[in-house]
Design a protein around this motif. Structure first.
Motif: not given
Length: 655
Positions: A559-568
């Motif tokens: 499993t790979n989990a990635q999160f990004r903010d509103s600035s990418k």
């Protein structure tokens, strides 16, 4: 010689005797049978090479491949010689193999002293099959009486290797019986030797008590007890108490802590009695669970909760009253934790008003904290709803009237929220495949946003003017699923929403797409992705992608989990992999989680086990990273399951 069949009805006895044998010999009041003898007398069935039956005394003798079954008690054994008095149900059997309750056994001699009383000479007890006698107890003498075995001169052997000797032991064979439970023996980083011995006491058919002396060298001494009482299927009382006396000098475990107790305790319990329910959880300090308990779910509890609740059904109305007090176990102070002291509520079940349904709730809640004092709130939310069809299309409308009042600050809220949903179902079947779909178009409107104290979700009263579209889909054939999917997006006429990961306000009307897709291309292969895509920023705010595969006794997942903010920018990027093997004898599981942004391993675990006929032995290893302390915590347990009944868990390393 041809097989003979004889059916003798002994007129002097109220019961009949059925006998099958190759050869029969009659002598006055006795009967002798030879060769493949099968005898049924009352509750007993006997097979043997030779049988003698005395009519006057109702005594039975048998030898040579003897088999005995008692239909009343379920006893079923084999041996080389049998004597049985059918009047008194007393007798003995030589060179015995069989089963008593849940135990398989062998013995040189078993003497029956009464209806459910046996004396065992030079026996072996095990839950393993006798042909795979890997873990067993050798017994010099054993008395089985009233569902309990009293054993004298016991040696626990593992593949003929003696593990330990116990001069006397009492084992419950059925039901709830008083006696010793399996102990916990081991060590931790702060204590070189730990011994905990549970003692179970059956007080009544629906009540029991467990006492547990607890000794930890260089750490503490303690005593725990648990009382359980069942009144009905739903009404019960549970109470637990643990008391610990620490060593005079504080150990390394107190480093960084602001308070110290030499005498420490935990009091907890639960009571359900008709309309009342309550729970008690009192602690001497917030570190008790972390220091003294071995199960992760207790050692890592975030808070303790004490509450008293009363609920009464008044027909259409349900009255609800509760008082809740939380204890934050993540810090020394509990001053900022809000308590519900008390909360009173009325719940209205749906009432028909012509084509409409009326329901809702009313609550008075007093939020209290040691730092801020009391903040009462009155919340009233009646709801008017209607289900109807417009042509072939299902419709559902809902109007909520929202009232909030805060006496301490004088704030009040009076507003409303309207929603209308159009759910549609589509089901297609083709060549055994079935395709299920649910579409829902929903509109929500609320006129105003209010800045309210944020105690729980009822305080979130915000302006809305929003359309959302949802789609749920499943494709399957028989019991096997091939595809599962969920999608939801929307259009906000207020032209703003908060970005899902960092909460930044995005001044655009098109809402992000929430989706989950699971594919099953092969019966043992699954692929999935769970994510949030923001059309306006043009990025995946959340993306969790994974695959799992099983091949026979092997299994693998990643499993790979990635999160990004509103600035990418990436705010998290974690990769988790696991490997498992579950064979007839061996068990293996490995798991690792790695943070690619921090370039740090967050978690790893490994379990290696070996299974026998009635036992299992395994090493359980876990290593976690705690960011607050910038250090790793390591646990290593040796687990030994005895007779597949109780597991001995020896903590080798706990921190």
């Amino acid at each position: 010689m041809a097989r003979l069949l004889a059916l003798l009805l002994l007129l002097s006895s109220a019961r009949a005797l059925e006998l099958y044998a190759d050869e029969l010999v009659f002598r006055k009041n006795q009967l002798e049978a030879r060769g493949r003898v099968e005898l049924v007398k009352g509750r007993y069935a006997v097979k043997a090479d030779w049988v003698k039956y005395l009519k006057d005394t109702e005594e039975l003798f048998a030898r040579g491949s003897v088999y005995l079954k008692d239909a009343k008690t379920g006893l079923e054994v084999t041996g080389s010689y049998l004597y049985l008095d059918l009047k008194t149900n007393e007798g003995f059997l030589i060179n015995v193999r069989g089963r008593i309750e849940r135990l398989n056994f062998e013995a040189k001699k078993v003497e029956r002293l009464g209806e459910k009383e046996f004396l065992v000479y030079d026996g072996v007890l095990t839950t393993c099959p006798l042909e795979r006698k890997e873990l067993y107890v050798c017994v010099w003498r054993g008395l089985v009486k009233e569902g309990r075995a009293l054993l004298v001169g016991n040696t626990l052997r593992f593949f003929r290797v003696p593990l330990f000797f116990l001069p006397f032991y009492s084992v419950p064979l059925s039901g709830r019986r008083s006696g010793l439970l399996f102990p916990v023996i081991g060590s931790t980083t702060y204590s070189p030797f730990i011994y905990r011995q549970p003692i179970f006491v059956a007080l009544a058919p629906y009540a029991d008590l467990t006492l547990t002396p607890d000794y930890r060298r260089d750490f503490s001494r303690g005593l725990s007890f648990e009382f359980r009482r069942l009144f009905t299927e739903t009404d019960r009382l549970l109470f637990n108490a643990s008391f610990f006396q620490e060593e005079p000098l504080k150990g390394e475990w107190w480093e960084g802590r602001g308070l110290h107790r030499r005498r420490r305790f935990v009091l907890s319990g639960e009571l359900r009695l008709g309309r009342f329910s309550s729970a008690l959880e009192l602690l001497s300090d917030p570190y008790v669970y972390e220091d003294f308990f071995f199960e992760s779910r207790l050692r890592t509890k975030p808070y303790a909760l004490t509450h008293l609740t009363y609920a009464r059904d008044l027909g259409r109305l349900t009255f609800y009253a509760t008082a809740r007090r939380y204890r934050d176990l993540t810090n020394d102070s509990n001053a900022s934790t809000y308590q519900l002291l008390p909360e009173l509520g009325l719940l209205l079940s749906p009432v028909r008003l012509g084509p409409f349904e009326l329901y809702g709730d009313a609550f008075f809640t007093n939020f209290y904290s040691d730092r801020d004092g009391s903040t009462p709130r009155l919340a009233l939310t009646p709801v008017l709803a209607r289900h109807f069809r417009l042509g072939p299309v299902n419709q559902f409308s809902r109007l909520e009237l929202i009232s909030r009042f805060y006496p301490a600050t004088g704030q009040s809220v009076g507003t409303w929220r309207f929603t209308h949903a159009v759910p549609q179902y589509a089901f297609v079947s083709y060549r055994g495949f079935k395709d299920y779909n649910l579409f829902e178009l929903k509109y929500a409107f609320s006129p105003d946003t209010y800045e309210l104290p944020a105690f729980d979700p009822q305080d979130a009263v915000n302006q809305e003017n929003l359309i959302t579209l949802s789609w749920v889909k499943e494709l399957f054939k028989g019991e096997r699923s091939y595809l599962k999917a969920f999608l939801r997006t929307g259009y906000n006429f207020l032209s703003s929403y908060t970005f899902p990961t960092d909460g930044k306000v995005i001044n655009k009307p098109l809402m992000p797409l929430y989706f989950t897709v699971k594919l099953y291309p092969l019966e043992r292969l699954s692929l999935w992705q769970d994510g949030i895509y923001d059309f306006n920023v043009g990025t995946l705010a959340r993306s969790v992608t994974g695959a799992s595969l099983s091949l026979g006794t092997w299994s693998f997942s990643v499993t790979n989990a990635q999160f990004r903010d509103s600035s990418k920018n990436k705010t998290a990027d974690q990769l988790t992999g696991s490997l498992g093997f579950n064979g007839e004898r061996f068990t293996l599981s490995l798991s690792v989680r790695y943070d690619r942004l921090e370039q740090k391993e967050l978690y790893r675990s490994a379990y290696l086990g070996f299974k026998g006929g009635c036992w299992s032995l395994g090493l359980d290893y876990k290593r976690r990273y705690f960011a607050a302390r910038d250090e790793y915590a390591t646990e290593l347990y040796l687990k030994f399951n005895l007779f597949f009944v109780e597991e001995l868990q020896l903590p080798i390393t706990r921190y």
